[in-house]
Write a protein that holds these residues in place. Structure first.
Motif, PDB file in Angstrom:
ATOM      1  N   PRO A 211       0.835  -1.214   0.000  1.00 31.07           N
ATOM      2  CA  PRO A 211       0.000   0.000   0.000  1.00 31.07           C
ATOM      3  C   PRO A 211       0.861   1.251   0.000  1.00 31.07           C
ATOM      4  O   PRO A 211       2.053   1.202   0.357  1.00 31.07           O
ATOM      5  CB  PRO A 211      -0.780  -0.124   1.309  1.00 31.07           C
ATOM      6  N   PRO A 212       0.321   2.394  -0.413  1.00 28.80           N
ATOM      7  CA  PRO A 212       1.064   3.651  -0.300  1.00 28.80           C
ATOM      8  C   PRO A 212       1.496   3.883   1.146  1.00 28.80           C
ATOM      9  O   PRO A 212       0.785   3.504   2.082  1.00 28.80           O
ATOM     10  CB  PRO A 212       0.043   4.701  -0.767  1.00 28.80           C
ATOM     11  N   HIS A 213       2.646   4.495   1.305  1.00 34.05           N
ATOM     12  CA  HIS A 213       3.226   4.651   2.635  1.00 34.05           C
ATOM     13  C   HIS A 213       2.259   5.325   3.606  1.00 34.05           C
ATOM     14  O   HIS A 213       2.144   4.910   4.774  1.00 34.05           O
ATOM     15  CB  HIS A 213       4.525   5.451   2.543  1.00 34.05           C
ATOM     16  N   GLU A 214       1.568   6.343   3.140  1.00 34.15           N
ATOM     17  CA  GLU A 214       0.699   7.110   4.049  1.00 34.15           C
ATOM     18  C   GLU A 214      -0.571   6.357   4.438  1.00 34.15           C
ATOM     19  O   GLU A 214      -1.319   6.806   5.310  1.00 34.15           O
ATOM     20  CB  GLU A 214       0.317   8.453   3.412  1.00 34.15           C
ATOM     21  N   TYR A 215      -0.823   5.186   3.807  1.00 37.82           N
ATOM     22  CA  TYR A 215      -2.034   4.423   4.124  1.00 37.82           C
ATOM     23  C   TYR A 215      -1.716   3.023   4.652  1.00 37.82           C
ATOM     24  O   TYR A 215      -2.594   2.164   4.685  1.00 37.82           O
ATOM     25  CB  TYR A 215      -2.937   4.326   2.893  1.00 37.82           C
ATOM     26  N   ARG A 216      -0.490   2.809   5.073  1.00 39.80           N
ATOM     27  CA  ARG A 216      -0.134   1.495   5.592  1.00 39.80           C
ATOM     28  C   ARG A 216      -0.843   1.170   6.898  1.00 39.80           C
ATOM     29  O   ARG A 216      -0.952   0.005   7.282  1.00 39.80           O
ATOM     30  CB  ARG A 216       1.384   1.417   5.797  1.00 39.80           C
ATOM     31  N   HIS A 217      -1.324   2.195   7.574  1.00 39.58           N
ATOM     32  CA  HIS A 217      -1.985   1.965   8.864  1.00 39.58           C
ATOM     33  C   HIS A 217      -3.406   1.436   8.696  1.00 39.58           C
ATOM     34  O   HIS A 217      -4.004   0.960   9.666  1.00 39.58           O
ATOM     35  CB  HIS A 217      -2.033   3.279   9.656  1.00 39.58           C
ATOM     36  N   LEU A 218      -3.966   1.497   7.500  1.00 43.08           N
ATOM     37  CA  LEU A 218      -5.335   1.043   7.288  1.00 43.08           C
ATOM     38  C   LEU A 218      -5.402  -0.479   7.373  1.00 43.08           C
ATOM     39  O   LEU A 218      -4.666  -1.190   6.689  1.00 43.08           O
ATOM     40  CB  LEU A 218      -5.860   1.517   5.931  1.00 43.08           C
ATOM     41  N   ALA A 219      -6.321  -0.972   8.198  1.00 40.97           N
ATOM     42  CA  ALA A 219      -6.412  -2.420   8.433  1.00 40.97           C
ATOM     43  C   ALA A 219      -6.694  -3.193   7.149  1.00 40.97           C
ATOM     44  O   ALA A 219      -6.134  -4.274   6.918  1.00 40.97           O
ATOM     45  CB  ALA A 219      -7.503  -2.699   9.466  1.00 40.97           C
ATOM     46  N   ALA A 220      -7.547  -2.642   6.278  1.00 39.20           N
ATOM     47  CA  ALA A 220      -7.946  -3.355   5.062  1.00 39.20           C
ATOM     48  C   ALA A 220      -6.875  -3.323   3.981  1.00 39.20           C
ATOM     49  O   ALA A 220      -7.052  -3.929   2.925  1.00 39.20           O
ATOM     50  CB  ALA A 220      -9.245  -2.769   4.514  1.00 39.20           C
ATOM     51  N   LEU A 221      -5.766  -2.627   4.219  1.00 39.44           N
ATOM     52  CA  LEU A 221      -4.657  -2.598   3.260  1.00 39.44           C
ATOM     53  C   LEU A 221      -3.426  -3.308   3.802  1.00 39.44           C
ATOM     54  O   LEU A 221      -2.342  -3.200   3.235  1.00 39.44           O
ATOM     55  CB  LEU A 221      -4.304  -1.156   2.896  1.00 39.44           C
ATOM     56  N   GLY A 222      -3.594  -4.041   4.889  1.00 40.66           N
ATOM     57  CA  GLY A 222      -2.467  -4.762   5.478  1.00 40.66           C
ATOM     58  C   GLY A 222      -1.921  -5.824   4.547  1.00 40.66           C
ATOM     59  O   GLY A 222      -2.656  -6.455   3.782  1.00 40.66           O
ATOM     60  N   ARG A 223      -0.620  -6.022   4.604  1.00 42.60           N
ATOM     61  CA  ARG A 223       0.024  -7.014   3.737  1.00 42.60           C
ATOM     62  C   ARG A 223      -0.430  -8.431   4.067  1.00 42.60           C
ATOM     63  O   ARG A 223      -0.523  -9.283   3.196  1.00 42.60           O
ATOM     64  CB  ARG A 223       1.544  -6.909   3.883  1.00 42.60           C
ATOM     65  N   THR A 224      -0.664  -8.687   5.336  1.00 41.24           N
ATOM     66  CA  THR A 224      -1.145 -10.000   5.759  1.00 41.24           C
ATOM     67  C   THR A 224      -2.427  -9.817   6.555  1.00 41.24           C
ATOM     68  O   THR A 224      -2.752  -8.717   7.002  1.00 41.24           O
ATOM     69  CB  THR A 224      -0.103 -10.732   6.621  1.00 41.24           C
ATOM     70  N   ILE A 225      -3.143 -10.908   6.736  1.00 41.88           N
ATOM     71  CA  ILE A 225      -4.389 -10.850   7.478  1.00 41.88           C
ATOM     72  C   ILE A 225      -4.481 -12.082   8.368  1.00 41.88           C
ATOM     73  O   ILE A 225      -4.047 -13.180   7.990  1.00 41.88           O
ATOM     74  CB  ILE A 225      -5.593 -10.775   6.510  1.00 41.88           C
ATOM     75  N   VAL A 226      -4.999 -11.893   9.550  1.00 36.06           N
ATOM     76  CA  VAL A 226      -5.167 -12.989  10.504  1.00 36.06           C
ATOM     77  C   VAL A 226      -6.635 -13.386  10.523  1.00 36.06           C
ATOM     78  O   VAL A 226      -7.510 -12.554  10.781  1.00 36.06           O
ATOM     79  CB  VAL A 226      -4.709 -12.566  11.917  1.00 36.06           C
ATOM     80  N   HIS A 227      -6.903 -14.645  10.243  1.00 34.79           N
ATOM     81  CA  HIS A 227      -8.281 -15.143  10.228  1.00 34.79           C
ATOM     82  C   HIS A 227      -8.651 -15.664  11.612  1.00 34.79           C
ATOM     83  O   HIS A 227      -7.889 -16.418  12.218  1.00 34.79           O
ATOM     84  CB  HIS A 227      -8.438 -16.252   9.197  1.00 34.79           C
ATOM     85  N   GLU A 228      -9.812 -15.253  12.072  1.00 36.04           N
ATOM     86  CA  GLU A 228     -10.256 -15.628  13.417  1.00 36.04           C
ATOM     87  C   GLU A 228     -11.573 -16.384  13.420  1.00 36.04           C
ATOM     88  O   GLU A 228     -12.030 -16.825  14.470  1.00 36.04           O
ATOM     89  CB  GLU A 228     -10.387 -14.378  14.288  1.00 36.04           C
ATOM     90  N   THR A 229     -12.207 -16.521  12.266  1.00 37.12           N
ATOM     91  CA  THR A 229     -13.465 -17.274  12.184  1.00 37.12           C
ATOM     92  C   THR A 229     -13.436 -18.155  10.941  1.00 37.12           C
ATOM     93  O   THR A 229     -12.636 -17.950  10.020  1.00 37.12           O
ATOM     94  CB  THR A 229     -14.688 -16.334  12.092  1.00 37.12           C
TER      95      THR A 229
END
Length: 548
Positions: free
Chosen positions: A211-229
């Motif tokens: 993601p663009p540097h200024e939007y790396r904090h957005l959860a939906a743009l994370g490089r990885t995702i943790v599945h919980e359900t």
């Protein structure tokens, strides 16, 4: 269809306590459905044939259509259509009062459903490394079709069974209990442990784009995702296996459960930035596009839910960034003017992304959410969103330069010609009209002026990048080259027109400066001249086809 007598009795017993208010029938592409504009709240509202015939739509503005991407019936859903359009079988006022549900009726279902859904996830994990064209992958598809058909039969038992299934899918405790270590010391435990390794490897191989540097904090743009359900992992495999039709239908069949619908929408948004990669790698992007939209249109047609995703998961940012990143990979130098002094880059309309409309699901979803006034106003009030959108529009400014052939006959037109016009219509013009449709009051004037300001600024940047200076005439060799695509000009013209017509603006207040205005006129005028030159016949005027 259920043939086992015992299962049929169970089906009838559970169905006897069904008290659902929404239809939710899911259909695949090329099925006839109906859309009533009189009853619809969302422009994407659709209802099945049976609900349309049982409802009262006499003298309404409706149409029957052949569904391109598939759909789901919205009858009974007050967030998508007005209650007066509901058929006699759906809606809260039409729900029959049922007797209390026996405490032990669903005990067996509650015990077995987690294991039934787990079986499919374990199958996904086992075959995650197979090649798309391999026999194993085809067998996986066949397994999914049969297994999803069985699960949908359970869902068809009605609200009680659907609630058991949806709670299984969204319960974090169920996921931990079934899939997290320690594993039993048995063959089954070894199988689950091996599947976990395959699942982790599939996650590593399927990251989101940087993601663009200024939007790396957005959860939906994370490089990885943790599945919980179970649902979250289910969506991951849906993306991984390119939205197989039966999987999509299974997930959509449970949408009448509002809690499940919100969880599904949230999970879909969290994986959304991976859609461009899935489309670009697909061997059949056209079919895949329809399947993606089949799911997304059901999730984003609800205005309150779409707004919630925009506010909590930055859905608009995710959509625009995903679209912009997809197009940024196919940029090519602009050739309308002197290439040596032209520093502008445009999309290459000969690339597969353009020719096969890989971008279509993204712009379709963007148009869908912009049809909601509350979402459109969020977009118009956010300077960063507008700036990113105009960065994208600049990639289309002056694309697909045509060269007039005066020596030899051109037998076949390049397909890039069609790709360019389709892209500007779908990815530029449709969002523009969606936004303009919400700007109807004088109180909206500041928002419209902001768009005009961005138009002028980006037009000035574009003129500087192509090194364009107003001259009495164009160079001779430039007159044989023309682009018909100037979305920045179109946006400025459309918003000026809307401002004057509906918001009480004065032209003196909103027109660009006297120095800039002549420069802005030159390229639209060139389109008119070039169209006549390219299509000239002695006794017939050929009108401009660019829409300006």
């Amino acid at each position: 269809m259920i043939y086992n007598p015992r299962l049929l009795l169970l089906f009838l017993a559970v169905r006897a306590y069904d008290n659902h208010a929404k239809c939710g029938l899911v259909w695949i592409p090329h099925v006839v459905a109906y859309r009533c504009r009189t009853c619809g709240i969302s422009p994407c509202m659709s209802i099945c044939r049976d609900c349309f015939k049982r409802g009262n739509h006499r003298n309404h503005d409706f149409n029957m259509f052949l569904s391109q991407a598939g759909g789901a019936c919205d009858c009974g859903d007050t967030s998508v259509m007005k209650a007066e359009g509901f058929c006699s079988d759906h809606g809260l006022n039409n729900c029959q009062n049922k007797a209390p549900v026996p405490d032990d009726l669903m005990l067996v279902a509650e015990a077995m459903m987690p294991r039934l859904i787990l079986r499919m996830l374990l199958h996904f994990r086992e075959y995650s490394a197979t090649n798309v064209d391999s026999g194993d992958c085809r067998r996986t598809a066949e397994f999914c079709n049969g297994y999803c058909a069985m699960l949908m039969e359970f869902n068809n038992m009605g609200e009680l069974m659907r609630r058991v299934m949806t709670r299984t899918l969204i319960d974090r405790g169920v996921y931990r209990r079934l899939l997290e270590p320690p594993y039993p010391s048995s063959c089954y435990g070894a199988y689950v442990r091996k599947g976990t390794g395959q699942y982790e490897e599939a996650l590593r191989q399927f990251p989101s784009p940087e993601p663009p540097h200024e939007y790396r904090h957005l959860a939906a743009l994370g490089r990885t995702i943790v599945h919980e359900t179970l649902l979250e992992e289910f969506i991951f495999w849906t993306f991984k296996y390119e939205f197989q039709q039966q999987i999509v239908c299974f997930l959509l069949n449970m949408l009448p459960d509002q809690d499940y619908k919100e969880h599904l929408t949230r999970t879909f948004v969290m994986h959304y930035c991976r859609i461009p990669s899935v489309l670009e790698l697909s061997s059949d992007p056209d079919t895949l596009s329809n399947r993606v939209v089949h799911m997304s249109v059901q999730l984003f047609s609800n205005e309150s839910l779409a707004l919630k995703m925009v506010e909590e998961l930055s859905l608009l940012h995710v959509m625009i960034i995903s679209l912009r990143q997809m197009m940024a990979r196919i940029l090519t130098p602009h050739t309308l003017h002197d290439p040596e002094h032209n520093f502008h880059y445009v999309v290459d309309c000969a690339e597969r992304v353009m020719k096969e409309h890989c971008y279509w699901p993204l712009v379709s979803d963007f148009n869908n959410v912009l049809s909601h006034e509350s979402v459109a106003l969020v977009f118009l009030k956010d300077d960063n969103l507008i700036d990113m959108w105009f960065q994208f529009l600049s990639m289309l400014q002056g694309m697909n330069v045509n060269i007039r052939e005066i020596i030899s006959h051109v037998e076949y037109e390049s397909s890039s010609y069609y790709a360019a016009f389709s892209c500007e219509l779908e990815a530029s013009a449709y969002p523009m009209w969606s936004i303009i449709s919400h700007l109807q009051e004088p109180s909206h004037a500041p928002l419209a002026k902001k768009i005009m300001m961005y138009c002028v600024n980006y037009l000035q940047d574009w003129l500087d990048a192509i090194n364009f200076y107003l001259q009495p005439r164009f160079e001779k060799n430039e007159m044989s080259r023309a682009s018909f695509h100037f979305p920045l000009h179109r946006y400025l013209a459309a918003f000026i027109c809307q401002g004057v017509k509906t918001m009480g603006m004065s032209l003196n207040d909103i027109l660009p400066s006297a120095d800039l205005l002549p420069k802005l006129m030159m390229h639209p005028l060139r389109v008119q001249v070039s169209t006549n030159m390219f299509n000239y016949t002695p006794h017939r005027y050929q009108p401009c086809t660019c829409g300006l």
